[in-house]
Design a protein around this motif. Structure first.
Motif, PDB file in Angstrom:
ATOM      1  N   GLN A 147       0.828  -1.203   0.000  1.00 35.59           N
ATOM      2  CA  GLN A 147       0.000   0.000   0.000  1.00 35.59           C
ATOM      3  C   GLN A 147       0.864   1.254   0.000  1.00 35.59           C
ATOM      4  N   TYR A 148       1.911   1.230   0.799  1.00 34.21           N
ATOM      5  CA  TYR A 148       2.829   2.375   0.852  1.00 34.21           C
ATOM      6  C   TYR A 148       3.469   2.625  -0.509  1.00 34.21           C
ATOM      7  N   ASP A 149       3.958   1.559  -1.130  1.00 35.43           N
ATOM      8  CA  ASP A 149       4.612   1.707  -2.429  1.00 35.43           C
ATOM      9  C   ASP A 149       3.655   2.277  -3.471  1.00 35.43           C
ATOM     10  N   THR A 150       2.407   1.819  -3.461  1.00 37.38           N
ATOM     11  CA  THR A 150       1.433   2.304  -4.436  1.00 37.38           C
ATOM     12  C   THR A 150       1.079   3.766  -4.175  1.00 37.38           C
ATOM     13  N   LEU A 151       0.845   4.109  -2.904  1.00 41.38           N
ATOM     14  CA  LEU A 151       0.531   5.501  -2.563  1.00 41.38           C
ATOM     15  C   LEU A 151       1.697   6.430  -2.902  1.00 41.38           C
ATOM     16  N   SER A 152       2.917   5.926  -2.772  1.00 45.44           N
ATOM     17  CA  SER A 152       4.100   6.753  -3.039  1.00 45.44           C
ATOM     18  C   SER A 152       4.205   7.149  -4.503  1.00 45.44           C
TER      19      SER A 152
END
Length: 343
Positions: A147-152
């Motif tokens: 999720q973090y990677d996608t939001l980034s």
């Protein structure tokens, strides 16, 4: 109350910084309605459990995800343009009362609500894209690495420093302030809150050294909150101590809670219990439930109760805007005092 006045003062300082910055640059443009940040020290590099985030310049459109960072930003004079909704607390399409009041008092348009029907299990990426943030604050959340990677890919994301849902309340404020370039104002805000907590502790010397456990009743078990949970940690600021039995029985492997079967409840030894419930009816039923009478403090009537979703949320943990919310922490302090006074 003193804290509310302090929050207003801190927010005012942030607004003053915006005005001074505009004058220094010779700009005649009005400040953005979402209170763009003009903090210092950019670019800022934030290290956290999911990576390293570089915030190249002062953000103009902040989004928040999880719990508490919305209020921390507001208390610093920054009004996010999009925030995670709190389904369990106030239902879909609604705002926490202290958040809504803050926007209305400031005359700022209410933020977009980011759908969160599963408590962070899913992330509404398309809604984040539509909100067009240039910074996403999630220092107290359950973001996964994926999720973090996608939001980034949408905007820089500031996640939690160690583990999901375990960031201490004061560290969340500190992280939020640093990410916004408002570290000094963050320190002032924390000093105001610490002063209030110290005054409360001084007003209740009977709290010193008393042990407690925070629980939520389940079906055949109770959820016991660990010392890593902020709703528990903040109570230790009042001189209270987490009962040794809480860590002795802990099976969470560093989590913020664990499940304890009814068969083990007699081992949850503490001077008093804080129990959290979704309604007054549940709270009343808990006190007469035969199984939980095995908890020594419950049998002795030494229970401080918090019930209804909004009130539970106001102290689970308190945020920068809810420390002095009517019915929140002040009411819990009174309930604790009453529990300890039971003979």
């Amino acid at each position: 109350m003193r804290l509310r006045r302090s929050l207003i003062a801190v927010a005012g300082a942030a607004v003053a910084a915006i005005a001074l910055s505009a004058c220094a640059g010779g700009s005649t443009e009005p400040a953005a309605s979402d209170a763009a940040v003009t903090g210092e020290g950019f670019p800022i590099t934030m290290e956290h459990a999911l990576g390293e985030t570089v915030i190249e310049q002062a953000p103009e459109r902040v989004a928040t995800w999880g719990w508490g960072s919305t209020e921390a930003a507001i208390a610093l004079g920054v009004y996010p343009v999009a925030i995670g909704e709190q389904i369990w607390t106030v239902g879909a399409g609604n705002y926490l009362p202290w958040v809504e009041a803050a926007y209305e008092d400031a005359g700022v348009e209410l933020p977009a609500l980011l759908s969160d029907p599963e408590g962070g299990a899913t992330v509404p990426y398309e809604e984040f894209i539509e909100a067009d943030p240039d910074l996403i604050l999630a220092p107290y959340s359950g973001l996964t690495q994926e999720q973090y990677d996608t939001l980034s890919e949408i905007a820089p994301v500031v996640a939690y420093p160690e583990a999901p849902w375990t960031t201490p309340w004061d560290e969340e404020i500190r992280i939020t302030a640093e990410a916004l370039g408002l570290a000094e104002q963050g320190d002032e805000l924390l000093a105001s809150i610490s002063e209030q907590l110290a005054e409360t502790a001084a007003a209740h010397p009977e709290f010193a050294g008393k042990t407690f456990a925070g629980i939520w009743d389940g079906d055949g078990f109770v959820s016991v909150y660990t010392a890593a949970d902020s709703r528990i940690e903040v109570l230790t600021e009042l001189g209270l101590e987490v009962a040794p039995s809480v860590s002795k029985l802990d099976t969470s492997d560093g989590g913020f809670y664990y499940e304890l079967s009814y068969e083990q409840l007699d081992q949850l030894d503490a001077d008093f219990i804080v129990s959290y419930h979704s309604s007054k009816e549940e709270a009343d039923a808990f006190l007469t439930k035969p199984e939980v009478q095995a908890i020594p403090a419950v049998a002795a009537g030494k229970v401080a109760q918090v019930y209804d979703p909004v009130t539970v949320s106001s102290v689970s943990p308190p945020t920068a805007l809810s420390f002095d919310w009517e019915g929140g922490l002040p009411a819990l302090v009174d309930a604790i005092a009453a529990a300890l006074a039971q003979k």
